[in-house]
Design a protein around this motif. Structure first.
Motif, PDB file in Angstrom:
ATOM      1  N   PRO A 145      10.211 -16.284  52.216  1.00  0.00           N
ATOM      2  CA  PRO A 145      10.005 -16.667  50.819  1.00  0.00           C
ATOM      3  C   PRO A 145       8.836 -15.917  50.160  1.00  0.00           C
ATOM      4  N   SER A 146       7.812 -15.614  50.940  1.00  0.00           N
ATOM      5  CA  SER A 146       6.673 -14.873  50.387  1.00  0.00           C
ATOM      6  C   SER A 146       7.090 -13.481  49.939  1.00  0.00           C
ATOM      7  N   LYS A 147       7.908 -12.816  50.749  1.00  0.00           N
ATOM      8  CA  LYS A 147       8.387 -11.487  50.375  1.00  0.00           C
ATOM      9  C   LYS A 147       9.303 -11.560  49.151  1.00  0.00           C
ATOM     10  N   VAL A 148      10.262 -12.472  49.186  1.00  0.00           N
ATOM     11  CA  VAL A 148      11.271 -12.538  48.131  1.00  0.00           C
ATOM     12  C   VAL A 148      10.664 -12.991  46.802  1.00  0.00           C
ATOM     13  N   PHE A 149       9.995 -14.141  46.804  1.00  0.00           N
ATOM     14  CA  PHE A 149       9.435 -14.650  45.553  1.00  0.00           C
ATOM     15  C   PHE A 149       8.153 -13.917  45.182  1.00  0.00           C
ATOM     16  N   GLY A 150       7.439 -13.418  46.188  1.00  0.00           N
ATOM     17  CA  GLY A 150       6.227 -12.644  45.919  1.00  0.00           C
ATOM     18  C   GLY A 150       6.533 -11.371  45.150  1.00  0.00           C
ATOM     19  N   LEU A 151       7.672 -10.765  45.412  1.00  0.00           N
ATOM     20  CA  LEU A 151       8.074  -9.574  44.663  1.00  0.00           C
ATOM     21  C   LEU A 151       8.255  -9.901  43.184  1.00  0.00           C
ATOM     22  N   GLN A 152       8.848 -11.051  42.894  1.00  0.00           N
ATOM     23  CA  GLN A 152       8.978 -11.474  41.497  1.00  0.00           C
ATOM     24  C   GLN A 152       7.603 -11.679  40.866  1.00  0.00           C
ATOM     25  N   MET A 153       6.693 -12.273  41.597  1.00  0.00           N
ATOM     26  CA  MET A 153       5.350 -12.503  41.070  1.00  0.00           C
ATOM     27  C   MET A 153       4.608 -11.198  40.858  1.00  0.00           C
ATOM     28  N   ALA A 154       4.791 -10.262  41.771  1.00  0.00           N
ATOM     29  CA  ALA A 154       4.108  -8.968  41.657  1.00  0.00           C
ATOM     30  C   ALA A 154       4.595  -8.152  40.451  1.00  0.00           C
ATOM     31  N   LYS A 155       5.876  -8.291  40.160  1.00  0.00           N
ATOM     32  CA  LYS A 155       6.443  -7.550  39.017  1.00  0.00           C
ATOM     33  C   LYS A 155       5.897  -8.100  37.726  1.00  0.00           C
TER      34      LYS A 155
END
Length: 155
Positions: A145-155
């Motif tokens: 979840p950190s990778k998947v949702f973190g990518l959305q947050m990083a964008k």
């Protein structure tokens, strides 16, 4: 209510559990749109009912957090319908008593399992499949979840 959370997407894994259900409800009370993720839809329903009773917004997304494809599918749906994740609470996890010793053994002679194996398990008796499942849910189930949702947050 005007808060920092207002209208933002908050994802809570383990949202059917005791602690994370409270976190999810609190985020909803702060006007976040809360995504409830957990393996058991019935537990998520209880959290959703409390959120809706308090006037909050949520959606139930049953999934195993160690299933990368399932988590990605949830993230894609949520982003398309509600926008990107802004807050991630990685609360999914667990334990298994078969993965834990119940007593310490100090000598090689003590390695023989006792008659009451479930109540008296030493380090050498732990079930490695159970131990690996605990590691998977608590480690991999946080990383995905950190990778998947973190990518959305990083964008």
């Amino acid at each position: 209510m005007n808060t920092y959370c207002e209208g933002k997407v908050a994802v809570v894994t383990g949202a059917g559990g005791t602690l994370c259900s409270c976190i999810a409800i609190d985020l909803a009370k702060k006007d976040a749109k809360v995504v409830l993720i957990g393996r058991t839809a019935a537990k998520l329903e209880k959290t959703a009912e409390a959120i809706k009773a308090a006037g909050g917004t949520c959606r139930i997304e049953p999934a195993d957090v160690t299933d990368a494809a399932a988590i990605q599918a949830i993230a894609d749906r949520v982003e398309k319908e509600w926008g990107p994740c802004k807050f991630l609470i990685n609360g999914a996890g667990g334990n298994n008593t078969k993965a834990m010793p119940t007593r310490l053994r100090y000598s090689e002679a003590d390695q023989v399992p006792t008659a009451d194996f479930e109540k008296d398990r030493g380090f050498w008796d732990i079930d490695m499949a159970a131990f690996e499942s605990v590691l998977k849910i608590n480690t991999v189930g946080t990383v995905i979840p950190s990778k998947v949702f973190g990518l959305q947050m990083a964008k």
